[in-house]
Write an enzyme that holds these catalytic residues in place. Structure first.
Site, PDB file in Angstrom:
ATOM      1  N   TYR A  32       0.831  -1.205   0.000  1.00 44.36           N
ATOM      2  CA  TYR A  32       0.000   0.000   0.000  1.00 44.36           C
ATOM      3  C   TYR A  32       0.863   1.252   0.000  1.00 44.36           C
ATOM      4  CZ  TYR A  32       1.012   0.979   4.935  1.00 44.36           C
ATOM      5  OH  TYR A  32       1.644   1.297   6.108  1.00 44.36           O
ATOM      6  N   ARG A  51       8.116   3.751  -5.011  1.00 46.43           N
ATOM      7  CA  ARG A  51       8.217   2.843  -3.867  1.00 46.43           C
ATOM      8  C   ARG A  51       7.178   1.734  -3.965  1.00 46.43           C
ATOM      9  NH1 ARG A  51       7.815   5.160   2.180  1.00 46.43           N
ATOM     10  NH2 ARG A  51       5.643   5.429   1.554  1.00 46.43           N
ATOM     11  N   ARG A  99      -8.347 -20.057  -1.072  1.00 50.40           N
ATOM     12  CA  ARG A  99      -7.341 -19.897  -0.024  1.00 50.40           C
ATOM     13  C   ARG A  99      -6.296 -21.013  -0.050  1.00 50.40           C
ATOM     14  NH1 ARG A  99      -5.644 -20.500   5.246  1.00 50.40           N
ATOM     15  NH2 ARG A  99      -5.145 -18.522   6.290  1.00 50.40           N
ATOM     16  N   HIS A 101      -1.795 -21.050   0.895  1.00 52.94           N
ATOM     17  CA  HIS A 101      -0.655 -20.207   1.225  1.00 52.94           C
ATOM     18  C   HIS A 101       0.217 -19.909   0.001  1.00 52.94           C
ATOM     19  CE1 HIS A 101      -1.803 -21.006   5.359  1.00 52.94           C
ATOM     20  NE2 HIS A 101      -0.861 -20.191   5.787  1.00 52.94           N
ATOM     21  N   LYS A 146       6.502  -2.117   1.918  1.00 49.65           N
ATOM     22  CA  LYS A 146       5.339  -1.479   2.544  1.00 49.65           C
ATOM     23  C   LYS A 146       4.154  -2.429   2.459  1.00 49.65           C
ATOM     24  CE  LYS A 146       3.339   3.153   3.042  1.00 49.65           C
ATOM     25  NZ  LYS A 146       3.767   3.340   4.438  1.00 49.65           N
ATOM     26  N   GLU A 178      12.767   2.550  14.147  1.00 50.69           N
ATOM     27  CA  GLU A 178      11.879   3.623  13.683  1.00 50.69           C
ATOM     28  C   GLU A 178      10.609   3.604  14.511  1.00 50.69           C
ATOM     29  OE1 GLU A 178      10.620   2.958   9.633  1.00 50.69           O
ATOM     30  OE2 GLU A 178      10.358   0.816   9.954  1.00 50.69           O
ATOM     31  N   LEU A 202      11.297   1.150   6.983  1.00 48.12           N
ATOM     32  CA  LEU A 202      10.714   1.566   5.710  1.00 48.12           C
ATOM     33  C   LEU A 202      11.451   2.804   5.215  1.00 48.12           C
ATOM     34  CD1 LEU A 202       8.394   1.207   3.614  1.00 48.12           C
ATOM     35  CD2 LEU A 202       7.146   2.925   4.930  1.00 48.12           C
TER      36      LEU A 202
END
Length: 288
Positions: A32, A51, A99, A101, A146, A178, A202
């Site tokens: 995101y 990014r 579903r 993995h 991210k 951070e 990040l």
């Protein structure tokens, strides 16, 4: 009516729904970006899209749209929602599949969603500074992506909220990394020190703007790991993020940073950051 984007289509936000088997919902399998909007203009948009592309590449998702297409869509979204000051949130997941993995085999289209939110600049906090706590960094070892997997960040931010603090400063052992949703800087003897942009943090867009400003202002910078002792002994401390800009930290774990007021180097960087906003997005209605 509020609008959102779903897979390239502009929809009434109430109608923009994703499938329950979307892998972002079931696995956090996606990435995101949050982009600041000032005066209806997207601040550092190119850097955010670059990014986003890096994050997608790192988890083997092929971007469903070009950066040019995303730029056009996001500006249309801002215009449709008459957004002046706020954010655009966008995410891309691997898509919808039964579903399992392992990655789904062939034929799965990544899912793009985006919406806007009105959000004023945090002027009061930018002027006075904020309080923070310390917490052990329990996140995974690819914080440079991210990712939608934010549970550890959520727990750290809630710990800060429970202690009436703005942010949680994270550390791995004695080494500061951070904040739960921000980069952290200390200033000692006029030198700005911040964690290198490696896999443990990040790589912040706002952080990069600040480092460029330091160069322009001839403020010395050291991108290196610093310790909790260095943090507690710093002359000034501040954090940065898309929504927090250059935010002074005046208290850490109940202890004041120096005299408990934002310091001169932080103030200088705040002024430079506001000027960057003006250059990209036009005059601000309110300044710090």
């Amino acid at each position: 009516m509020a609008y959102a984007i779903l897979n390239g289509k502009m929809l009434d936000r109430a109608e923009a729904k994703v499938d329950m088997e979307d892998r972002g919902y079931q696995f956090g399998d996606g990435v995101y970006e949050v982009i600041r909007v000032y005066n209806g203009k997207l601040f550092t948009l190119d850097e955010h899209l670059e990014r986003l592309e890096r994050s997608l590449t790192n988890i083997s998702i092929k971007p469903p749209f070009t950066n040019q297409e995303l730029t056009e869509m996001l500006y249309q979204l801002v215009e449709k929602n008459n957004l002046e000051t706020g954010i655009v949130y966008m995410q891309i997941t691997r898509g919808v599949a039964p579903r399992n993995h392992a990655f789904p085999s062939g034929g799965v289209t990544p899912c793009l969603t985006a919406y806007t939110k009105e959000l004023a600049r945090p002027l009061a906090q930018l002027k006075s500074g904020v309080k923070t706590i310390l917490t052990e960094d329990i996140r995974w070892l690819r914080c440079d992506i991210k990712s939608l997997n934010l549970l550890a960040n959520v727990l750290a931010k809630q710990k800060a909220a429970d202690n009436n603090c703005y942010e949680a400063i994270q550390h791995r052992g004695h080494e500061v990394t951070e904040g739960s949703s921000s980069n952290v800087f200390i200033i000692k003897n006029g030198v700005v020190i911040t964690h290198p942009s490696d896999q443990l943090i990040l790589k912040g867009i706002t952080k990069d703007v600040i480092l460029k400003q330091c160069e322009s202002l001839q403020i010395p910078v050291e991108e290196r790991v610093f310790s909790l002792d260095e943090l507690s002994g710093a002359d000034e401390v501040f954090l940065s993020s898309t929504t927090s800009e250059v935010m002074p930290i005046i208290e850490i774990a109940g202890n004041s940073v120096k005299d408990g007021n934002p310091g001169p180097v932080t103030r200088k960087l705040q002024e430079a950051f506001e000027q960057e906003i003006v250059e990209q997005c036009g005059e601000l209605k309110q300044s710090i």
